[in-house]
Scaffold this motif. Structure first.
Motif, PDB file in Angstrom:
ATOM      1  N   MET A   1      12.442   9.811 -15.692  1.00 31.69           N
ATOM      2  CA  MET A   1      11.835   8.524 -15.396  1.00 31.69           C
ATOM      3  C   MET A   1      11.213   8.592 -14.010  1.00 31.69           C
ATOM      4  O   MET A   1      11.810   9.106 -13.089  1.00 31.69           O
ATOM      5  N   ASN A   2      10.020   8.066 -13.890  1.00 33.43           N
ATOM      6  CA  ASN A   2       9.387   8.114 -12.578  1.00 33.43           C
ATOM      7  C   ASN A   2       9.804   6.919 -11.739  1.00 33.43           C
ATOM      8  O   ASN A   2      10.363   5.954 -12.233  1.00 33.43           O
ATOM      9  N   ASN A   3       9.535   7.017 -10.447  1.00 33.64           N
ATOM     10  CA  ASN A   3       9.910   5.950  -9.526  1.00 33.64           C
ATOM     11  C   ASN A   3       9.277   4.618  -9.879  1.00 33.64           C
ATOM     12  O   ASN A   3       9.807   3.573  -9.539  1.00 33.64           O
ATOM     13  N   ASP A   4       8.158   4.650 -10.572  1.00 30.53           N
ATOM     14  CA  ASP A   4       7.453   3.415 -10.875  1.00 30.53           C
ATOM     15  C   ASP A   4       8.230   2.504 -11.815  1.00 30.53           C
ATOM     16  O   ASP A   4       8.015   1.308 -11.813  1.00 30.53           O
ATOM     17  N   THR A   5       9.121   3.049 -12.640  1.00 26.54           N
ATOM     18  CA  THR A   5       9.843   2.208 -13.598  1.00 26.54           C
ATOM     19  C   THR A   5      11.330   2.056 -13.277  1.00 26.54           C
ATOM     20  O   THR A   5      11.995   1.247 -13.907  1.00 26.54           O
ATOM     21  N   ARG A   6      11.845   2.794 -12.356  1.00 24.81           N
ATOM     22  CA  ARG A   6      13.286   2.722 -12.073  1.00 24.81           C
ATOM     23  C   ARG A   6      13.744   1.327 -11.684  1.00 24.81           C
ATOM     24  O   ARG A   6      14.770   0.852 -12.155  1.00 24.81           O
ATOM     25  N   LEU A   7      13.021   0.670 -10.808  1.00 21.03           N
ATOM     26  CA  LEU A   7      13.408  -0.668 -10.376  1.00 21.03           C
ATOM     27  C   LEU A   7      13.430  -1.629 -11.560  1.00 21.03           C
ATOM     28  O   LEU A   7      14.392  -2.379 -11.746  1.00 21.03           O
ATOM     29  N   ALA A   8      12.393  -1.604 -12.381  1.00 20.98           N
ATOM     30  CA  ALA A   8      12.319  -2.516 -13.528  1.00 20.98           C
ATOM     31  C   ALA A   8      13.433  -2.240 -14.526  1.00 20.98           C
ATOM     32  O   ALA A   8      14.070  -3.169 -15.038  1.00 20.98           O
ATOM     33  N   VAL A   9      13.698  -0.973 -14.816  1.00 23.57           N
ATOM     34  CA  VAL A   9      14.747  -0.632 -15.785  1.00 23.57           C
ATOM     35  C   VAL A   9      16.116  -1.000 -15.231  1.00 23.57           C
ATOM     36  O   VAL A   9      16.954  -1.560 -15.941  1.00 23.57           O
ATOM     37  N   ALA A  10      16.352  -0.736 -13.962  1.00 22.91           N
ATOM     38  CA  ALA A  10      17.641  -1.091 -13.358  1.00 22.91           C
ATOM     39  C   ALA A  10      17.831  -2.609 -13.342  1.00 22.91           C
ATOM     40  O   ALA A  10      18.929  -3.107 -13.633  1.00 22.91           O
ATOM     41  N   ALA A  11      16.777  -3.358 -13.045  1.00 20.50           N
ATOM     42  CA  ALA A  11      16.868  -4.823 -13.077  1.00 20.50           C
ATOM     43  C   ALA A  11      17.143  -5.299 -14.499  1.00 20.50           C
ATOM     44  O   ALA A  11      17.939  -6.236 -14.707  1.00 20.50           O
ATOM     45  N   HIS A  12      16.535  -4.666 -15.480  1.00 18.86           N
ATOM     46  CA  HIS A  12      16.772  -4.979 -16.891  1.00 18.86           C
ATOM     47  C   HIS A  12      18.253  -4.791 -17.217  1.00 18.86           C
ATOM     48  O   HIS A  12      18.894  -5.675 -17.801  1.00 18.86           O
ATOM     49  N   ILE A  13      18.803  -3.652 -16.824  1.00 18.14           N
ATOM     50  CA  ILE A  13      20.217  -3.349 -17.085  1.00 18.14           C
ATOM     51  C   ILE A  13      21.115  -4.389 -16.429  1.00 18.14           C
ATOM     52  O   ILE A  13      22.037  -4.919 -17.060  1.00 18.14           O
ATOM     53  N   LEU A  14      20.849  -4.709 -15.174  1.00 16.79           N
ATOM     54  CA  LEU A  14      21.698  -5.665 -14.457  1.00 16.79           C
ATOM     55  C   LEU A  14      21.573  -7.068 -15.038  1.00 16.79           C
ATOM     56  O   LEU A  14      22.570  -7.797 -15.119  1.00 16.79           O
ATOM     57  N   LYS A  86      10.407   5.963   0.581  1.00 13.58           N
ATOM     58  CA  LYS A  86       9.427   6.276   1.620  1.00 13.58           C
ATOM     59  C   LYS A  86       9.254   5.035   2.490  1.00 13.58           C
ATOM     60  O   LYS A  86       9.721   3.957   2.171  1.00 13.58           O
ATOM     61  N   ALA A  87       8.537   5.179   3.560  1.00 12.31           N
ATOM     62  CA  ALA A  87       8.249   4.040   4.421  1.00 12.31           C
ATOM     63  C   ALA A  87       7.261   3.097   3.739  1.00 12.31           C
ATOM     64  O   ALA A  87       6.985   2.036   4.246  1.00 12.31           O
ATOM     65  N   THR A  88       6.782   3.493   2.591  1.00  7.39           N
ATOM     66  CA  THR A  88       5.789   2.704   1.885  1.00  7.39           C
ATOM     67  C   THR A  88       5.925   2.930   0.380  1.00  7.39           C
ATOM     68  O   THR A  88       6.367   3.997  -0.040  1.00  7.39           O
ATOM     69  N   PRO A  89       5.552   1.959  -0.430  1.00 12.40           N
ATOM     70  CA  PRO A  89       5.561   2.188  -1.880  1.00 12.40           C
ATOM     71  C   PRO A  89       4.393   3.060  -2.324  1.00 12.40           C
ATOM     72  O   PRO A  89       4.321   3.455  -3.467  1.00 12.40           O
ATOM     73  N   PHE A  90       3.474   3.362  -1.403  1.00  9.49           N
ATOM     74  CA  PHE A  90       2.323   4.201  -1.716  1.00  9.49           C
ATOM     75  C   PHE A  90       2.586   5.622  -1.246  1.00  9.49           C
ATOM     76  O   PHE A  90       3.264   5.848  -0.261  1.00  9.49           O
ATOM     77  N   TYR A  91       1.999   6.548  -1.947  1.00  7.69           N
ATOM     78  CA  TYR A  91       2.095   7.947  -1.539  1.00  7.69           C
ATOM     79  C   TYR A  91       0.779   8.349  -0.888  1.00  7.69           C
ATOM     80  O   TYR A  91      -0.291   7.999  -1.376  1.00  7.69           O
ATOM     81  N   LEU A  92       0.887   9.072   0.208  1.00  6.98           N
ATOM     82  CA  LEU A  92      -0.306   9.612   0.835  1.00  6.98           C
ATOM     83  C   LEU A  92      -0.688  10.899   0.117  1.00  6.98           C
ATOM     84  O   LEU A  92       0.180  11.650  -0.319  1.00  6.98           O
ATOM     85  N   HIS A  93      -1.953  11.137   0.008  1.00 12.78           N
ATOM     86  CA  HIS A  93      -2.389  12.389  -0.604  1.00 12.78           C
ATOM     87  C   HIS A  93      -2.022  13.547   0.327  1.00 12.78           C
ATOM     88  O   HIS A  93      -1.976  13.401   1.545  1.00 12.78           O
ATOM     89  N   GLN A  94      -1.724  14.656  -0.265  1.00 15.89           N
ATOM     90  CA  GLN A  94      -1.255  15.809   0.492  1.00 15.89           C
ATOM     91  C   GLN A  94      -2.420  16.664   0.976  1.00 15.89           C
ATOM     92  O   GLN A  94      -3.423  16.797   0.299  1.00 15.89           O
ATOM     93  N   ASN A  95      -2.228  17.236   2.129  1.00 16.64           N
ATOM     94  CA  ASN A  95      -3.125  18.254   2.686  1.00 16.64           C
ATOM     95  C   ASN A  95      -4.592  17.847   2.776  1.00 16.64           C
ATOM     96  O   ASN A  95      -5.465  18.553   2.289  1.00 16.64           O
ATOM     97  N   PRO A  96      -4.895  16.714   3.419  1.00 16.44           N
ATOM     98  CA  PRO A  96      -6.313  16.425   3.624  1.00 16.44           C
ATOM     99  C   PRO A  96      -6.915  17.504   4.531  1.00 16.44           C
ATOM    100  O   PRO A  96      -6.205  18.154   5.290  1.00 16.44           O
ATOM    101  N   CYS A  97      -8.180  17.666   4.461  1.00 18.02           N
ATOM    102  CA  CYS A  97      -8.868  18.716   5.207  1.00 18.02           C
ATOM    103  C   CYS A  97      -8.794  18.443   6.710  1.00 18.02           C
ATOM    104  O   CYS A  97      -9.308  17.427   7.204  1.00 18.02           O
ATOM    105  N   CYS A  98      -8.168  19.345   7.440  1.00 18.59           N
ATOM    106  CA  CYS A  98      -8.035  19.205   8.895  1.00 18.59           C
ATOM    107  C   CYS A  98      -9.348  19.440   9.627  1.00 18.59           C
ATOM    108  O   CYS A  98      -9.483  19.080  10.796  1.00 18.59           O
ATOM    109  N   ALA A 115       2.955   0.356   6.209  1.00 13.39           N
ATOM    110  CA  ALA A 115       4.252  -0.150   6.691  1.00 13.39           C
ATOM    111  C   ALA A 115       4.318  -1.668   6.525  1.00 13.39           C
ATOM    112  O   ALA A 115       5.373  -2.213   6.167  1.00 13.39           O
ATOM    113  N   ARG A 116       3.208  -2.362   6.761  1.00 10.49           N
ATOM    114  CA  ARG A 116       3.181  -3.819   6.569  1.00 10.49           C
ATOM    115  C   ARG A 116       3.389  -4.179   5.103  1.00 10.49           C
ATOM    116  O   ARG A 116       4.108  -5.123   4.778  1.00 10.49           O
TER     117      ARG A 116
END
Length: 143
Positions: A1-14, A86-98, A115-116
């Protein structure tokens, strides 16, 4: 299960467990309601147990709430089932061009707005309890 559904499924169970009161419910019953495999339910209930939200009796015992539904917020659930949030619900893309001025700076530029968003999300989750979810369902189902 991906992180996107864990909260919803856990809330369903509870929410389902809140209807059971002190009675324990099997992972098979919980899995049928969620429409998933019992192994997924057992994994999540294990995380909920570790957070002190449920009690689990091995064998045919099942799972029950360990706290009153009105004392469990969606933020409690989020913290229990999202491993290493994470510090955010969004993921940053990896390895942008330096070599690119955007690539060198985009992560730092996104840090504050993300963060906001995270702070607002957690504040919102803290305002909703499992009891409120159960009450919504009771009203919707005329129970």
């Amino acid at each position: 299960m991906n992180n996107d559904t864990r909260l919803a499924v856990a809330a369903h169970i509870l929410a389902l467990l809140s209807f059971a009161g002190k009675e324990h419910r099997s992972s098979d019953l919980l899995a049928r309601s969620v429409n998933t495999n019992a192994v997924v339910v057992r994994r999540l209930t294990g995380q909920l147990k570790k957070a002190g939200l449920v009690e689990i009796r091995r064998g045919v015992g099942g799972t029950a709430l360990n706290r009153k539904p009105e004392d469990i917020t969606l933020l409690d659930v989020y913290k229990a089932v999202i491993p290493h949030p994470k510090a955010t619900p969004f993921y940053l893309h990896q390895n942008p061009c330096c070599d690119c001025y955007i690539g060198r700076n985009i992560h730092d530029a996104l840090e504050e707005p993300f963060a906001r968003v995270n702070a607002a999300m957690q504040e919102s989750l803290a305002k909703t309890t499992i009891a409120e979810l159960a009450d919504f369902i009771r009203k919707r189902e005329h129970m």
